[in-house]
Design a protein around this motif. Structure first.
Motif, PDB file in Angstrom:
ATOM      1  N   ILE A 158       0.835  -1.207   0.000  1.00  0.00           N
ATOM      2  CA  ILE A 158       0.000   0.000   0.000  1.00  0.00           C
ATOM      3  C   ILE A 158       0.869   1.257   0.000  1.00  0.00           C
ATOM      4  CG2 ILE A 158      -1.656   1.337   1.347  1.00  0.00           C
ATOM      5  CD1 ILE A 158      -2.822  -1.331   2.316  1.00  0.00           C
ATOM      6  N   LEU A 159       1.874   1.285   0.869  1.00  0.00           N
ATOM      7  CA  LEU A 159       2.748   2.451   0.948  1.00  0.00           C
ATOM      8  C   LEU A 159       3.486   2.681  -0.370  1.00  0.00           C
ATOM      9  CD1 LEU A 159       4.285   1.849   4.493  1.00  0.00           C
ATOM     10  CD2 LEU A 159       2.517   3.509   3.882  1.00  0.00           C
ATOM     11  N   GLN A 160       3.911   1.612  -0.997  1.00  0.00           N
ATOM     12  CA  GLN A 160       4.632   1.733  -2.265  1.00  0.00           C
ATOM     13  C   GLN A 160       3.727   2.266  -3.373  1.00  0.00           C
ATOM     14  OE1 GLN A 160       6.798  -1.785  -3.370  1.00  0.00           O
ATOM     15  NE2 GLN A 160       7.274  -1.040  -5.424  1.00  0.00           N
ATOM     16  N   ARG A 161       2.496   1.779  -3.401  1.00  0.00           N
ATOM     17  CA  ARG A 161       1.535   2.255  -4.406  1.00  0.00           C
ATOM     18  C   ARG A 161       1.282   3.755  -4.250  1.00  0.00           C
ATOM     19  NH1 ARG A 161      -2.213  -1.513  -6.849  1.00  0.00           N
ATOM     20  NH2 ARG A 161      -1.628  -3.688  -6.427  1.00  0.00           N
ATOM     21  N   ILE A 162       1.106   4.193  -3.009  1.00  0.00           N
ATOM     22  CA  ILE A 162       0.853   5.614  -2.767  1.00  0.00           C
ATOM     23  C   ILE A 162       2.066   6.448  -3.178  1.00  0.00           C
ATOM     24  CG2 ILE A 162       0.479   7.351  -0.976  1.00  0.00           C
ATOM     25  CD1 ILE A 162      -1.158   5.239   0.541  1.00  0.00           C
TER      26      ILE A 162
END
Length: 265
Positions: A158-162
């Motif tokens: 999730i953090l990487q996508r954001i």
């Protein structure tokens, strides 16, 4: 870039809640987006959220880490109006904040949106409707995360996508209390952006849940409208937290922070 005009706040059960207009809030958010250097957490707090924050110490401590708490619900607005404030408090609901920022943030190259939460089907409908309604808006991405508990692999994903999206406005529709708890616990790892905990806003804007007519909202009866439509899911929540809201108002009970929260932005 000029600094964002400070938002006025007033106390609601120990939480600093914004007292002002939607135009003031949106102007503040657009200016803030131009100079982001850290994650800014924004909560839309109705009677359920603020009373849960008093009743459950850990959840209240999570709310303490939010930079902006908006009055999402007329009972919260009415409580604000009982205090001396420079600005007349207005209701600043999650769905309305979302609509206004998607609309008025369009001229700014610094406003790029990301949708986190909801089912794949809801997100698909939401993307289509928002882009049709606000054709100049920038949608940097969206993601429907798995239901249930998230392990470290999911968190990192999730953090990487954001981060890779380059989004500056992250709309988080995970439901209360999960969305506030997740944002507070992940604050130290979140990329610099505005993070909005907006609950049912995804369903309202996608049309999967019908929102109460405006005249019902203004009379503070949106909770009753939703209860009539989803009694089995919402009865316990509204019975418990609406009752507590009245009790805390009568007794003056407040949330007591466990530690000094960050200075409001």
């Amino acid at each position: 870039m000029p600094a964002a005009e400070p938002l006025e706040r007033a106390d609601v059960f120990g939480f600093p809640v914004v007292a002002g207009t939607m135009d003031q809030l949106i102007a503040h958010l657009i200016t803030t987006a131009e100079t982001l250097d850290r994650p800014i957490l924004i909560a839309a707090a109705d009677a359920h959220v603020v009373t849960r924050g008093v009743r459950q110490q850990e959840y209240g401590n999570h709310l303490d880490t939010f930079d902006i708490i908006c009055p999402d619900g007329m009972p919260v607005v009415w409580k604000l109006k009982r205090q001396p404030t420079r600005n007349a408090p207005h209701r600043l609901s999650g769905p309305d904040i979302m609509s206004e920022l998607w609309d008025k943030g369009q001229p700014s190259p610094h406003i790029r949106h990301y949708l986190l939460g909801g089912s794949e089907q809801t997100l698909a409908t939401l993307r289509e409707k928002l882009l049709a309604r606000y054709p100049g808006a920038q949608l940097a991405g969206s993601y429907s995360p798995p239901f249930g508990t998230w392990d470290e692999t999911i968190q990192q994903n999730i953090l990487q996508r954001i981060a890779e999206s380059g989004a500056t406005c992250i709309w988080v529709g995970l439901g209360c209390p999960k969305q506030e708890t997740w944002l507070a616990s992940m604050r130290h790892r979140l990329p610099a952006a505005l993070y909005f905990a907006v609950g049912a806003a995804f369903d309202f804007h996608a049309g999967t849940v019908r929102r109460a007519p405006l005249w019902i909202q203004k009379r503070g009866l949106e909770w009753l409208y939703r209860l009539c439509r989803e009694p089995r899911r919402l009865f316990k929540r509204y019975f418990t937290y609406n009752s507590l809201f009245l009790w805390y108002t009568l007794t003056g009970r407040k949330h007591s922070p466990a530690a000094t929260p960050p200075q409001p932005h």
